[in-house]
Design a protein around this motif. Structure first.
Motif, PDB file in Angstrom:
ATOM      1  N   MET A  52      13.375 -20.517  28.445  1.00  0.00           N
ATOM      2  CA  MET A  52      12.773 -20.329  29.788  1.00  0.00           C
ATOM      3  C   MET A  52      11.294 -19.969  29.672  1.00  0.00           C
ATOM      4  O   MET A  52      10.940 -19.051  28.935  1.00  0.00           O
ATOM      5  N   THR A  53      10.472 -20.716  30.401  1.00  0.00           N
ATOM      6  CA  THR A  53       9.046 -20.409  30.377  1.00  0.00           C
ATOM      7  C   THR A  53       8.733 -19.217  31.287  1.00  0.00           C
ATOM      8  O   THR A  53       9.223 -19.141  32.419  1.00  0.00           O
TER       9      THR A  53
ATOM     10  N   ARG B 226      -8.208 -19.721  18.942  1.00  0.00           N
ATOM     11  CA  ARG B 226      -7.518 -19.709  20.235  1.00  0.00           C
ATOM     12  C   ARG B 226      -6.634 -20.935  20.473  1.00  0.00           C
ATOM     13  O   ARG B 226      -5.498 -20.790  20.927  1.00  0.00           O
ATOM     14  N   GLU B 227      -7.151 -22.099  20.133  1.00  0.00           N
ATOM     15  CA  GLU B 227      -6.381 -23.318  20.454  1.00  0.00           C
ATOM     16  C   GLU B 227      -5.028 -23.327  19.785  1.00  0.00           C
ATOM     17  O   GLU B 227      -4.006 -23.644  20.400  1.00  0.00           O
ATOM     18  N   LEU B 228      -5.023 -22.919  18.511  1.00  0.00           N
ATOM     19  CA  LEU B 228      -3.777 -22.903  17.744  1.00  0.00           C
ATOM     20  C   LEU B 228      -2.799 -21.881  18.348  1.00  0.00           C
ATOM     21  O   LEU B 228      -1.624 -22.180  18.566  1.00  0.00           O
ATOM     22  N   ILE B 229      -3.297 -20.696  18.645  1.00  0.00           N
ATOM     23  CA  ILE B 229      -2.439 -19.636  19.201  1.00  0.00           C
ATOM     24  C   ILE B 229      -1.891 -20.077  20.566  1.00  0.00           C
ATOM     25  O   ILE B 229      -0.706 -19.879  20.867  1.00  0.00           O
ATOM     26  N   GLN B 230      -2.742 -20.718  21.363  1.00  0.00           N
ATOM     27  CA  GLN B 230      -2.273 -21.174  22.683  1.00  0.00           C
ATOM     28  C   GLN B 230      -1.134 -22.177  22.531  1.00  0.00           C
ATOM     29  O   GLN B 230      -0.147 -22.128  23.255  1.00  0.00           O
TER      30      GLN B 230
ATOM     31  N   ASN C  98       2.621 -21.574  23.762  1.00  0.00           N
ATOM     32  CA  ASN C  98       3.160 -22.555  24.716  1.00  0.00           C
ATOM     33  C   ASN C  98       4.514 -23.091  24.241  1.00  0.00           C
ATOM     34  O   ASN C  98       5.456 -23.212  25.024  1.00  0.00           O
ATOM     35  N   ASP C  99       4.618 -23.369  22.938  1.00  0.00           N
ATOM     36  CA  ASP C  99       5.882 -23.865  22.374  1.00  0.00           C
ATOM     37  C   ASP C  99       6.992 -22.815  22.505  1.00  0.00           C
ATOM     38  O   ASP C  99       8.171 -23.145  22.507  1.00  0.00           O
ATOM     39  N   LEU C 100       6.610 -21.544  22.612  1.00  0.00           N
ATOM     40  CA  LEU C 100       7.595 -20.455  22.753  1.00  0.00           C
ATOM     41  C   LEU C 100       7.875 -20.125  24.226  1.00  0.00           C
ATOM     42  O   LEU C 100       8.548 -19.148  24.543  1.00  0.00           O
TER      43      LEU C 100
ATOM     44  N   ASP D 218       5.851  -9.277  21.270  1.00  0.00           N
ATOM     45  CA  ASP D 218       6.547  -9.466  19.993  1.00  0.00           C
ATOM     46  C   ASP D 218       6.131 -10.782  19.333  1.00  0.00           C
ATOM     47  O   ASP D 218       5.925 -10.845  18.124  1.00  0.00           O
ATOM     48  N   ASN D 219       5.988 -11.810  20.154  1.00  0.00           N
ATOM     49  CA  ASN D 219       5.571 -13.088  19.581  1.00  0.00           C
ATOM     50  C   ASN D 219       4.136 -13.058  19.095  1.00  0.00           C
ATOM     51  O   ASN D 219       3.813 -13.644  18.056  1.00  0.00           O
ATOM     52  N   LEU D 220       3.278 -12.351  19.806  1.00  0.00           N
ATOM     53  CA  LEU D 220       1.885 -12.233  19.343  1.00  0.00           C
ATOM     54  C   LEU D 220       1.872 -11.488  18.004  1.00  0.00           C
ATOM     55  O   LEU D 220       1.129 -11.836  17.096  1.00  0.00           O
TER      56      LEU D 220
END
Ligand SMILES: Cc1ncc(COP(=O)(O)O)c(C=O)c1O
Length: 369
Positions: free
Chosen positions: A1-2, A296-300, A304-306, A362-364
């Protein structure tokens, strides 16, 4: 769920009865333009901010444009502002043939660096326009003092993102000559379309704004000055009225959630993330909860995938935008450039679930360790 970036659906469900009743009442009386809800909202908002006058208008952009027109800003005039903002701040200046003078911002808040304003003032400067970025106001005392000792320059607070926040016990929008806010749906106090408001304690500015918003009309079919079609419609005013009843709770929720993000970044010791700084003499309404990171681009993409959406406010400083780059050299505002490469906004809003916030943190933590 997003996770929703801004959860307007839950908000609507919580106040559906009041919103629907307000809309129905407008449908019943049928005064879609300048109906009774317009005056009612203006009175409530003036009271809320402590301003003498509130003039609702068609959008935050229109609020800024009408304010500048009320101050008779003309071709050749200069307005001091920042390049690290939404385009509307500078757009309205250029639309009137005036020139935005871009002053750099503070690295921790993204707000105009008040220590750099005075050296940017010239004989053509006609106003200072600080932006209360992400929901926190700038150093308004210092800015008002600079304006006062430089020929009583008017100060227009672009408070599109900060309605509801405070500075030294006073409300944003009532901290300078004019305050302009936006009721764009995602703003702290949003309607269901476009809307905005101008606040001032100056009688003649208020009168000018009221006339400019209806085609410069002082009486029916008497056009005393140049104006625009800039009214906020009755339905949108009715929606904001219904939302106002929940607004104090929403502001305190935003502040609790914002502080919880900051506390968690500290307690979980996530390296590589700079959390927002809120000055001790003011509060933020966290129109955006914006951190600073590298890559930033990679983290975004990973977030997003999560199922964690993010946004960038703003990826390009205005003095690097094609329509504005001739107005100032980008190298003159290095902090704005640096921030535009590093800022990233996380999901935020009064209805953000604690469990969703934990998932984000937690994901960060995983991505940054
Ligand atoms: C700083 C700033 N100024 C002006 C505006 C313009 O407001 P509106 O979208 O209501 O025209 C916005 C809206 O995003 C904003 O964030």
């Amino acid at each position: 769920m997003t996770i929703p970036f801004i959860d307007l659906k839950t908000q609507y469900q919580a106040i559906k009865t009041q919103i629907n009743a307000r809309i129905n009442s407008v449908l019943e009386h049928g005064q879609y333009i300048m109906g009774p809800e317009v005056k009612e909202l203006e009175e409530r908002l003036a009271l809320y901010t402590g301003s003498k006058h509130c003039i609702t208008v068609a959008s935050g952009t229109e609020a800024l444009l009408i304010s500048l027109m009320a101050l008779d800003i003309s071709p050749g005039d200069e307005i001091i502002t920042t390049p690290f903002t939404f385009v509307a701040t500078a757009e309205v200046i250029v639309l009137l043939g005036a020139r935005p003078i871009f002053v750099d911002v503070e690295p921790d808040t993204g707000n105009i660096d008040s220590t750099k304003i005075e050296s940017a003032i010239t004989s053509r400067t006609k106003a200072i326009m600080p932006v209360s970025l992400y929901g926190q106001v700038s150093d308004m005392d210092e800015i008002n003092a600079i304006a006062a000792r430089n020929g009583n320059l008017p100060v227009i607070e672009d408070a599109a993102q900060s309605f509801g926040s405070s500075y030294k016990g006073k409300k944003s929008c009532n901290l300078s000559t004019i305050g302009c806010t936006s009721f764009f749906p995602s703003k702290p106090l949003g309607c269901y379309g476009d809307g905005g408001a101008i606040f001032t304690n100056d009688e003649s500015i208020a009168k000018a704004c009221r006339e400019i918003r209806v085609h410069g009309q002082s009486k029916r079919y008497v056009h005393t000055r140049l104006g625009v079609g800039g009214r906020m419609d009755t339905l949108q005013c009715a929606i904001v009225l219904a939302k106002l009843d929940r607004f104090d709770w929403e502001v305190s929720q935003r502040q609790l959630i914002g502080q919880r993000y900051i506390d968690l970044f500290v307690s979980k010791q996530i390296p590589g993330i700079i959390a927002p700084t809120i000055r001790s003499d003011r509060s933020s309404v966290y129109a955006q909860f914006t951190i600073q990171i590298q890559n930033r681009e990679l983290i975004q993409k990973q977030l997003n995938d999560l199922g964690i959406p993010t946004a960038v406010h703003y990826p390009v400083p205005l003095n690097e935008q094609p329509a504005y780059q001739h107005l100032c050299c980008p190298d003159c505002t290095p902090i704005s450039k640096q921030l535009s490469n590093q800022v990233m906004s996380l999901p935020m809003g009064p209805d953000l679930l604690r469990s969703d916030q934990d998932k984000i943190i937690d994901n960060l933590k995983v991505l940054f360790s």
